[in-house]
Design a protein around this motif. Structure first.
Motif, mmCIF file in Angstrom:
data_model
loop_
_atom_site.group_PDB
_atom_site.id
_atom_site.type_symbol
_atom_site.label_atom_id
_atom_site.label_comp_id
_atom_site.label_asym_id
_atom_site.label_seq_id
_atom_site.Cartn_x
_atom_site.Cartn_y
_atom_site.Cartn_z
ATOM 1 N N ASP A 120 39.426 67.041 37.191
ATOM 2 C CA ASP A 120 38.350 67.041 38.176
ATOM 3 C C ASP A 120 36.987 67.129 37.495
ATOM 4 O OD1 ASP A 120 37.067 67.151 40.681
ATOM 5 O OD2 ASP A 120 37.025 69.337 40.586
ATOM 6 N N ALA A 121 36.901 67.915 36.416
ATOM 7 C CA ALA A 121 35.636 68.006 35.679
ATOM 8 C C ALA A 121 35.284 66.693 34.986
ATOM 9 C CB ALA A 121 35.716 69.146 34.665
ATOM 10 N N ARG A 122 36.283 65.916 34.618
ATOM 11 C CA ARG A 122 36.027 64.655 33.913
ATOM 12 C C ARG A 122 35.768 63.497 34.871
ATOM 13 N NH1 ARG A 122 40.435 63.667 29.299
ATOM 14 N NH2 ARG A 122 39.219 61.750 29.278
ATOM 15 N N LEU A 123 36.539 63.415 35.960
ATOM 16 C CA LEU A 123 36.482 62.224 36.826
ATOM 17 C C LEU A 123 36.010 62.508 38.244
ATOM 18 C CD1 LEU A 123 39.877 60.572 35.790
ATOM 19 C CD2 LEU A 123 37.606 60.098 34.872
ATOM 20 N N ASP A 124 35.827 63.770 38.612
ATOM 21 C CA ASP A 124 35.434 64.140 39.975
ATOM 22 C C ASP A 124 36.512 63.708 40.966
ATOM 23 O OD1 ASP A 124 34.109 65.105 42.126
ATOM 24 O OD2 ASP A 124 32.444 63.683 42.053
ATOM 25 N N ARG A 126 37.552 65.162 43.562
ATOM 26 C CA ARG A 126 37.199 65.382 44.969
ATOM 27 C C ARG A 126 36.566 64.127 45.573
ATOM 28 N NH1 ARG A 126 36.949 70.985 46.134
ATOM 29 N NH2 ARG A 126 37.344 72.280 44.291
ATOM 30 N N ALA A 127 35.663 63.523 44.818
ATOM 31 C CA ALA A 127 35.019 62.307 45.334
ATOM 32 C C ALA A 127 35.993 61.139 45.414
ATOM 33 C CB ALA A 127 33.834 61.947 44.441
ATOM 34 N N ARG A 131 37.310 59.691 49.472
ATOM 35 C CA ARG A 131 36.557 58.473 49.778
ATOM 36 C C ARG A 131 36.771 58.025 51.215
ATOM 37 N NH1 ARG A 131 37.885 52.553 47.460
ATOM 38 N NH2 ARG A 131 39.422 52.817 49.116
ATOM 39 N N PRO A 143 36.801 66.977 51.522
ATOM 40 C CA PRO A 143 35.903 67.359 50.427
ATOM 41 C C PRO A 143 35.462 68.809 50.475
ATOM 42 C CG PRO A 143 34.772 65.970 52.028
ATOM 43 C CD PRO A 143 36.222 65.952 52.399
ATOM 44 N N GLN A 180 40.779 53.584 39.446
ATOM 45 C CA GLN A 180 40.793 55.040 39.528
ATOM 46 C C GLN A 180 42.176 55.599 39.197
ATOM 47 O OE1 GLN A 180 39.435 55.673 43.533
ATOM 48 N NE2 GLN A 180 37.254 55.575 42.965
#
Length: 433
Positions: A120-124, A126-127, A131, A143, A180
């Motif tokens: 999550d810190a690398r690719l986010d 949550r976003a 979507r 979210p 993704q």
């Protein structure tokens, strides 16, 4: 003879026309079936419990559920094994491995909250997974959810298949787009590789830590033993007491040989000349000096004599002035040595041998500790683990998820089973009344 009485069978016309025979043999036909209230109830329950949910679910799957693309990768944990060189310390064993399987550890890590937070810190994440929110509330991520909610959604989107017999892990990742999904699969592989490298680094540190401590202790012992030997040599002013001892033994043997020659010469002079011959006095003085030197050198080995007798050489002849105690003065008091004092060689050699044995043992222990440390480092390098990928993250060309027909068929079967059980329960209760 009695006549046999025969009875004629009725003809079909008789059966059909005889009212006493037809009702008895053929019951009246059932009335025509018609819908009753219970039948309408069962049909209404089917429409309400089976058909309506299926139509609703199908409409949601085809109209609102977003497509999901899948990326697949497979890997395993490998280690570099080698043959240890035990020539120096032939009795040492190879380094042992970890108690738990690396694949089991990796499997748990891929399903843990740590990797979710890292990806999550690398690719986010949550976003990515939010979507299609709120349009798709069934498969998309809210979210506003916490890390625990994201971890729970991770288990829906990431499937880890662990083949324990083959030692392989197959990973399937789904995401709203193909890029993704591939990026998430790549990030998972990199995080898993980092974790395996951390485990290997910790194993190397653990394998060499104990041997490094033993090596440091051995080095301290060698340093202390050498410092003690240096202080001993500085105090005694002798580099090698053993060589010095051998040299003094050789000196005593030489002096004794010279004393023997002087005594022979003195005996010859006494037998061939007058008693007042000056050569006899010179020979006696030389023999006396040599005997005193022998006594002094011997006194170095025995140290001081508590009885005050000293270390005297054996007398050569009774009444011979040379045979007087060379370590005594004319008045019977001890004579002062001419080299500044006798050295206690017995205690000197004992201390030197003790220091020498301590130093040799410390050096051997240091050599063994150094070899064990080098062997531990070599074994740790040989057992370095890494993540071997045999199926790289794939890039999907079409969406395979969600599997709409599978979901709809499974839901239909479950609804039909629920409806059928309800109908059976209803008729079972109705028949018991």
């Amino acid at each position: 003879m009695a006549r046999a009485v025969t009875q004629e069978k009725p003809s079909p016309q008789t059966r059909a026309s005889d009212p006493q025979v037809v009702p008895h043999l053929f019951p009246a036909p059932a009335p025509a079936a018609r819908m009753r209230a219970r039948h309408h109830g069962v049909l209404f329950a089917f429409l309400l419990l089976v058909l309506a949910p299926l139509v609703t679910l199908g409409g949601y799957l085809w109209l609102r559920a977003a497509d999901q693309y899948a990326s697949t990768t497979a890997f395993s944990v490998r280690s570099e094994e080698g043959t240890a060189n035990l020539g120096l310390l032939g009795g040492l064993a190879l380094l042992g491995g970890s108690t738990a399987s690396d694949m089991d550890v990796l499997h748990d890590f891929l399903l843990s909250q740590d990797i979710v937070a890292a990806v999550d810190a690398r690719l986010d994440l949550r976003a990515i997974y939010a979507r299609d929110w709120p349009r798709d509330r069934l498969f998309a991520f809210d979210p506003s959810g916490t890390i625990e909610d994201l971890h729970r959604h991770w288990h829906r989107q990431v499937r880890v298949i662990h083949d324990r017999s083959a030692g392989l892990i197959t990973l399937r990742v789904t995401a709203p787009t193909a890029d993704q999904a591939q990026a998430i699969a790549t990030a998972i592989h990199e995080e898993g590789s980092r974790m395996i490298n951390d485990l290997a680094r910790a194993a190397r540190i653990g394998a060499t830590l104990s041997t490094e401590e033993e090596l440091t202790a051995a080095q301290d012992r060698v340093r202390a033993a050498r410092e003690a030997m240096t202080l001993f040599r500085a105090r005694s002013q002798i580099i090698d007491p053993q060589a010095d001892f051998q040299g003094r033994i050789a000196l005593i043997h030489m002096l004794e040989s010279q004393l023997t020659e002087e005594m022979v010469t003195l005996d010859l002079l006494r037998g061939a000349t007058r008693p007042d011959d000056p050569r006899i006095a010179q020979a006696e003085r030389r023999a006396e000096v040599i005997a005193r030197r022998i006594a002094v050198e011997r006194g170095r080995f025995g140290g001081s004599d508590p009885a005050g007798t000293g270390d005297r050489p054996a007398p050569l002849a009774a009444g011979d002035p040379v045979m007087a105690d060379p370590g005594m003065a004319g008045d019977g008091s001890p004579a002062a040595p001419d080299d500044g004092g006798a050295m206690d060689y017995a205690h000197l050699m004992a201390e030197y041998e003790r220091l020498l044995v301590t130093q040799q043992f410390a050096e051997e222990a240091h050599l063994a500790a150094l070899a064990a440390h080098d062997l531990a480092q070599a074994g740790a390098r040989r057992q370095a683990r890494f993540l071997a990928v045999h199926v790289r993250p794939t890039l999907a060309e079409r969406a395979l998820y969600p599997r709409r027909w599978v979901i709809l068929g499974t839901a239909g079967l479950l609804l039909m089973a629920f409806w059928a059980m309800g109908v059976l329960v209803y008729y079972s209760i109705r028949d018991r009344r």
